[in-house]
Design an enzyme around this catalytic site. Structure first.
Site, PDB file in Angstrom:
ATOM      1  N   SER A 241       0.828  -1.217   0.000  1.00 40.16           N
ATOM      2  CA  SER A 241       0.000   0.000   0.000  1.00 40.16           C
ATOM      3  C   SER A 241       0.860   1.263   0.000  1.00 40.16           C
ATOM      4  O   SER A 241       0.572   2.223  -0.730  1.00 40.16           O
ATOM      5  CB  SER A 241      -0.972   0.009   1.178  1.00 40.16           C
ATOM      6  N   HIS A 271      -2.024  -8.877   1.975  1.00 44.08           N
ATOM      7  CA  HIS A 271      -1.703  -7.607   2.656  1.00 44.08           C
ATOM      8  C   HIS A 271      -2.850  -7.302   3.633  1.00 44.08           C
ATOM      9  O   HIS A 271      -3.174  -8.126   4.474  1.00 44.08           O
ATOM     10  CB  HIS A 271      -1.483  -6.542   1.569  1.00 44.08           C
ATOM     11  N   HIS A 318       5.773 -12.657   7.770  1.00 40.18           N
ATOM     12  CA  HIS A 318       5.961 -11.277   7.315  1.00 40.18           C
ATOM     13  C   HIS A 318       7.141 -11.199   6.370  1.00 40.18           C
ATOM     14  O   HIS A 318       8.102 -11.952   6.512  1.00 40.18           O
ATOM     15  CB  HIS A 318       6.187 -10.329   8.509  1.00 40.18           C
ATOM     16  N   ARG A 327       2.898  -4.489  16.793  1.00 42.98           N
ATOM     17  CA  ARG A 327       1.508  -4.020  16.627  1.00 42.98           C
ATOM     18  C   ARG A 327       0.548  -5.106  17.119  1.00 42.98           C
ATOM     19  O   ARG A 327      -0.529  -4.834  17.636  1.00 42.98           O
ATOM     20  CB  ARG A 327       1.227  -3.694  15.148  1.00 42.98           C
ATOM     21  N   ASP A 375      -2.299  -8.407  11.793  1.00 47.31           N
ATOM     22  CA  ASP A 375      -3.639  -8.852  11.405  1.00 47.31           C
ATOM     23  C   ASP A 375      -4.167 -10.011  12.241  1.00 47.31           C
ATOM     24  O   ASP A 375      -5.366 -10.298  12.218  1.00 47.31           O
ATOM     25  CB  ASP A 375      -3.649  -9.238   9.921  1.00 47.31           C
TER      26      ASP A 375
END
Ligand code: HAX
Length: 437
Positions: A241, A271, A318, A327, A375
């Site tokens: 992105s 993604h 990743h 995160r 995620d």
């Protein structure tokens, strides 16, 4: 003139000579070499992009302007009565590298309120799309539809392009666009999933608070929104992105074209869409196992089933990170400190996957990083607060991601980065280089 824009101008003027000196005097210095595996393999690890907004260390995870996630949350001014900072203050920090005072933050809050009004034709457009259109398509279409509002495009068309000052138009476009995104995202949500009952913006609320209110949510969802948007904002500039937004902007396309393109990349299952996939995959597990939190043995079996059927374990792995994504950790800590969430069955299952999946992925031997990414944890928080329509989750990611990529393209213009144009070669040429032909 706002404090933010003036501070940014000063920073840009200080930074320009550094880039000029590097280009002119040290342009031949090598940063690395490119192998055949990297050329075939999606340019993994090739150092050919520049950003000062964030840096991703494979072992430590992301730093925003040099600050880790806990340091960022600690440093920025908080919304009164809330545990999390103003998104507007974070925008100030990403753009300038400085932690704003409360006064400077509130100036941005007020500035954003003036820029919030979404043109009526955007809602009309959204209403003409079939209701089963994916919300990411709606989100991207709404952004690109507003391109006619671009200050940069208008200025350029009028023949007023100036390389030294065009960052100002990018800044104006970015602020105008960013301020509107919560309104657009919440509108899509209420129109598509809540019986077409949009809730208007409240002029007294900040970015995160207003978004929560327009979603029809009570406290502490405002803090969930602030946390979520900040965590998802930036992950240096090589991810799909961020890179897409930068690439499109490098052709002097304006912020609307560029962000819409980046959002389309975020919509891919490898993604941003992974957060929707994680939740449907986890829910599916629970259903298959009779709605109960499974035993570890059953869970191991189910993860092996996923791998043996050729699918990836969503939320794990990743391209850059080689440890648990901070995160992920930050959202896990939110769950652990929030009464109700800590004992929520879905969170228990997500925690159990964290206990067993890394060992299985290691044994499976393919994924270079067996640890969870952002995620793997985000959907469960949304689900707990009643946002159970998981195909909406990537839109939430997109609102957050916009903060980072818009800060990046404003700086791209300020430093005059040229149109991006890597060189491609043929398979014959690679075989010749490898000495096999
Ligand atoms: N489960 C099973 N296999 C996996 C895996 C996982 N979670 N992650 C990687 N692999 C496999 C790859 O498919 C690849 O297999 P092949 O050699 O057969 O093609 C192999 O391991 C090597 O891949 P890698 O080098 O470790 O990973 P990549 O850099 O190619 O890809 C991905 C990184 C994030 C796309 C990958 O780990 C993946 O597909 N993960 C699951 C989807 C996901 O969670 N995506 C979100 C990532 C975070 C993000 O960007 N959010 O927006």
């Amino acid at each position: 003139m706002s404090t933010l824009k003036e501070t940014l101008r000063k920073k840009i003027e200080e930074h320009r000579p550094r880039i000029a000196q590097l280009t002119k005097e040290h342009g031949d210095v090598k940063l690395g070499e490119v192998t055949i595996a990297q050329a075939i393999g999606g340019a993994r690890g090739v150092k050919c992009l520049v950003t000062d907004i964030s840096y991703l260390d494979p072992m430590e995870g992301i730093r925003f302007r040099g600050k880790t996630i806990p340091e960022t949350f600690e440093a920025l001014p908080k919304v009164p009565g809330s545990d999390y900072p103003y998104v507007e203050g974070f925008w100030y920090m990403l753009l300038t590298g400085d932690v704003p005072t409360m006064e400077q933050t509130l100036e941005v809050v007020e500035d954003f309120k003036k820029r919030r009004q979404v043109p009526e034709y955007v809602f009309d457009l959204l209403r003409t799309l079939p209701r089963d259109t994916h919300p990411m398509t709606m989100f991207s279409a709404a952004i690109v539809a507003m391109q006619r509002e671009s200050v940069f495009a208008r200025n350029y068309a009028e023949g007023n392009f100036n390389k030294m000052t065009c960052w100002e138009e990018m800044y104006e476009d970015s602020c105008n666009l960013l301020a509107k995104l919560p309104v657009i995202a919440a509108y899509i949500y209420r129109m598509k999933y809540k019986g077409d009952t949009p809730i208007g913006s409240d002029a007294n609320l900040d970015f995160g608070g207003d978004f929560a209110q327009m979603m029809g949510q009570e406290k502490p969802y405002d803090d969930v929104a602030r946390m979520y948007f900040i965590l998802h904002s930036d992950h240096e500039s090589g991810n799909v992105s961020a890179h897409t937004t930068h690439l499109v902007a490098s052709a002097l396309s304006d912020a609307y074209y560029s962000l819409s393109a980046g959002i389309n990349g975020l919509a891919g299952p490898l993604h941003g869409l992974a957060n929707q996939e994680v939740l449907s995959w986890t829910q599916h597990f629970m259903e298959k196992l009779g709605g109960e939190v499974p035993t570890k043995e059953k869970l191991k079996e189910a993860i092996w089933d996923t791998l043996n059927s050729g699918q990836v374990v969503p939320g794990y792995g990743h391209a850059v990170l080689r440890k648990t994504d901070p995160r992920y950790t930050s959202q896990r800590e939110f769950c652990l400190k929030t009464p109700g969430l800590k004992d929520y069955p879905l969170f228990k299952l997500v925690s159990m996957i964290f206990e067993v999946a890394p060992d299985i992925l290691q044994e499976h031997g393919k994924a270079k990083n067996p640890w969870p990414n952002v995620d793997a944890q985000s959907g469960v928080i949304q689900w707990y607060y009643g946002v159970t329509e998981y195909d909406f989750y990537t839109v939430l990611f997109g609102v957050g991601r916009a903060i980072g990529v818009l800060a990046n393209i404003t700086w791209d213009r300020a430093l005059g980065y040229p149109i991006e144009r890597p060189k491609s070669i043929t398979t014959d040429m690679m075989e010749a280089a490898a000495g096999i032909k």
